[in-house]
Design a protein around this motif. Structure first.
Motif, mmCIF file in Angstrom:
data_model
loop_
_atom_site.group_PDB
_atom_site.id
_atom_site.type_symbol
_atom_site.label_atom_id
_atom_site.label_comp_id
_atom_site.label_asym_id
_atom_site.label_seq_id
_atom_site.Cartn_x
_atom_site.Cartn_y
_atom_site.Cartn_z
ATOM 1 N N SER A 148 -14.062 47.342 76.542
ATOM 2 C CA SER A 148 -15.196 46.523 76.114
ATOM 3 C C SER A 148 -14.994 45.070 76.511
ATOM 4 O O SER A 148 -13.863 44.564 76.513
ATOM 5 N N TYR A 149 -16.092 44.391 76.822
ATOM 6 C CA TYR A 149 -16.067 42.959 77.065
ATOM 7 C C TYR A 149 -16.925 42.214 76.051
ATOM 8 O O TYR A 149 -17.357 41.088 76.276
ATOM 9 N N SER A 150 -17.154 42.833 74.911
ATOM 10 C CA SER A 150 -17.942 42.208 73.859
ATOM 11 C C SER A 150 -17.200 41.007 73.277
ATOM 12 O O SER A 150 -15.970 40.966 73.240
ATOM 13 N N THR A 151 -17.974 40.044 72.797
ATOM 14 C CA THR A 151 -17.387 38.863 72.147
ATOM 15 C C THR A 151 -17.406 38.982 70.625
ATOM 16 O O THR A 151 -17.141 38.001 69.929
ATOM 17 N N VAL A 152 -17.717 40.162 70.099
ATOM 18 C CA VAL A 152 -17.698 40.371 68.651
ATOM 19 C C VAL A 152 -16.293 40.059 68.140
ATOM 20 O O VAL A 152 -15.302 40.622 68.609
ATOM 21 N N ARG A 153 -16.177 39.192 67.169
ATOM 22 C CA ARG A 153 -14.871 38.654 66.759
ATOM 23 C C ARG A 153 -14.004 39.691 66.061
ATOM 24 O O ARG A 153 -12.781 39.631 66.147
ATOM 25 N N ARG A 154 -14.602 40.624 65.344
ATOM 26 C CA ARG A 154 -13.797 41.605 64.614
ATOM 27 C C ARG A 154 -13.498 42.853 65.444
ATOM 28 O O ARG A 154 -13.008 43.851 64.929
ATOM 29 N N LEU A 155 -13.763 42.776 66.730
ATOM 30 C CA LEU A 155 -13.615 43.930 67.607
ATOM 31 C C LEU A 155 -12.159 44.179 67.982
ATOM 32 O O LEU A 155 -11.437 43.271 68.362
ATOM 33 N N SER A 156 -11.718 45.434 67.889
ATOM 34 C CA SER A 156 -10.425 45.858 68.431
ATOM 35 C C SER A 156 -10.683 46.609 69.725
ATOM 36 O O SER A 156 -11.498 47.539 69.758
ATOM 37 N N ASN A 157 -9.985 46.215 70.778
ATOM 38 C CA ASN A 157 -10.269 46.763 72.099
ATOM 39 C C ASN A 157 -8.996 46.849 72.922
ATOM 40 O O ASN A 157 -8.088 46.029 72.797
ATOM 41 N N VAL A 158 -8.936 47.873 73.785
ATOM 42 C CA VAL A 158 -7.869 47.978 74.780
ATOM 43 C C VAL A 158 -8.545 48.070 76.146
ATOM 44 O O VAL A 158 -9.334 48.982 76.405
ATOM 45 N N GLY A 159 -8.247 47.120 76.998
ATOM 46 C CA GLY A 159 -8.838 47.111 78.325
ATOM 47 C C GLY A 159 -7.801 46.787 79.381
ATOM 48 O O GLY A 159 -6.598 46.769 79.118
#
Length: 347
Positions: A148-159
């Motif tokens: 994901s490239y979202s800017t949502v602050r509470r987002l957990s992501n592995v890219g």
């Protein structure tokens, strides 16, 4: 078949006491009694009912893996998705949880189901970033996103570093004497994986004084429909006076594209050089073996599951995590080297 009641009768305790011991919440039961109950369970071969245990714990012990895909596509035919999902299933099972896999067309389907599913957490693959806010609004279960490239602050992501991947692909082709380089991909969205790979590709061309040509950008509706990809390969076979090489944004796409090109009489790499992306096993099964940008899919899947279970165990106290993994170029046999000559310029 041995039942919970049988264990309770032999141990001389209530069914509730046995259930608490099985579920790891013995409460006021002495350690001696708990040990005695466990010995009876082992000796009689009692196997707890998974559904009953879930109800007792007030949780399902189910993790949802949600893939984005159209109704006429099987997202697991894409080996990239298959490796990620297979690795995640293994890691989730090691935590004693079950998996539920869903392939859904859009946010509407996913949002509707998230409201009703009894799952403890979810991992999302292939989500478009403008849908993520909606997903958080309808469900508070722990979520982890992949790529994901979202800017949502509470987002957990592995890219991964998609921009660097695009740079490496372009640089390798330029260093081998190619200047007219095509870019072939699924749709380039305003944000996301493909957009960042394209941005890195363009950045490297410009750094070498090579113009970014719109007539060498070829966009497919999908990278999992073989017929349409091979058709583009055959079409490109008649356009090789315009380019000598191509950066293709997935190995899956590159494999079908090469099939189409070869069916039209082209030779790889003598007529067209190809660089793929992902370093899937099929790269070494092709002839010639495919030069590609490598990412570690097993690591990506493992980290996503690790983050999810940290959130399951720590609740809201655990901060969001965003990890960006490195990429590297793996050189094989699909790029011709014209660096010792004047370079191969077309167009």
């Amino acid at each position: 078949m041995v039942t919970l009641k049988d264990i309770a009768q032999e141990a001389g305790v209530s069914i509730t006491t046995v259930s608490n011991v099985i579920n790891g919440t013995p409460g006021r039961v002495s350690e001696k009694s708990a040990r005695h109950i466990r010995e009876i369970i082992a000796r009689r071969g009692y196997v707890p009912n998974a559904s009953a245990r879930s109800l007792a714990k007030n949780k399902a012990s189910i993790i949802a893996i949600i893939l984005r895909g159209d109704e006429n596509e099987n997202a697991l035919e894409n080996p990239y998705n298959a490796v990620l999902v297979g690795t995640m299933i293994q890691k989730i099972q090691q935590h004693g949880y079950y998996t539920m896999i869903h392939m859904m067309k859009g946010a509407g389907n996913i949002i509707q189901n998230l409201r009703t599913w009894n799952v403890d957490g979810a991992v999302f693959l292939g989500m478009f970033d403008n849908e993520i806010e909606q997903l958080y609004a309808v469900s508070d279960v722990p979520k982890v996103f992949i790529d994901s490239y979202s800017t949502v602050r509470r987002l957990s992501n592995v890219g991964i570093d998609d921009f660097k991947g695009g740079q490496l692909a372009a640089r390798h082709l330029i260093e081998h004497g190619h200047h007219d380089i095509a870019f072939i991909s699924p749709p380039i969205l305003y944000t996301g994986v493909i957009q960042h790979r394209f941005a890195g590709f363009c950045s490297e061309l410009k750094a070498h004084g090579i113009p970014v040509r719109s007539d060498l950008q070829f966009i497919l509706d999908s990278d999992v429909i073989p017929e349409s990809i091979m058709a583009l390969g055959r079409k490109l076979a008649g356009m090789t006076e315009r380019f000598s090489a191509a950066f293709v944004t997935s190995d899956q796409l590159a494999s079908y594209l090469i099939q189409g090109m070869r069916s039209a009489g082209l030779r790889i790499p003598e007529d067209v050089s190809i660089v793929g992306f992902d370093n899937l096993p099929l790269c070494q099964q092709m002839t010639p073996q495919l030069t590609t940008i490598a990412q570690n899919l097993e690591e990506k899947a493992t980290l996503a599951v690790d983050i999810l279970f940290r959130h399951l165990q720590g609740g809201n106290e655990v901060p969001a995590e965003s990890l960006i993994l490195n990429v590297a170029l793996i050189e094989r046999c699909s790029v011709a080297d014209y660096s010792q000559s004047m370079g191969r310029q077309k167009g």
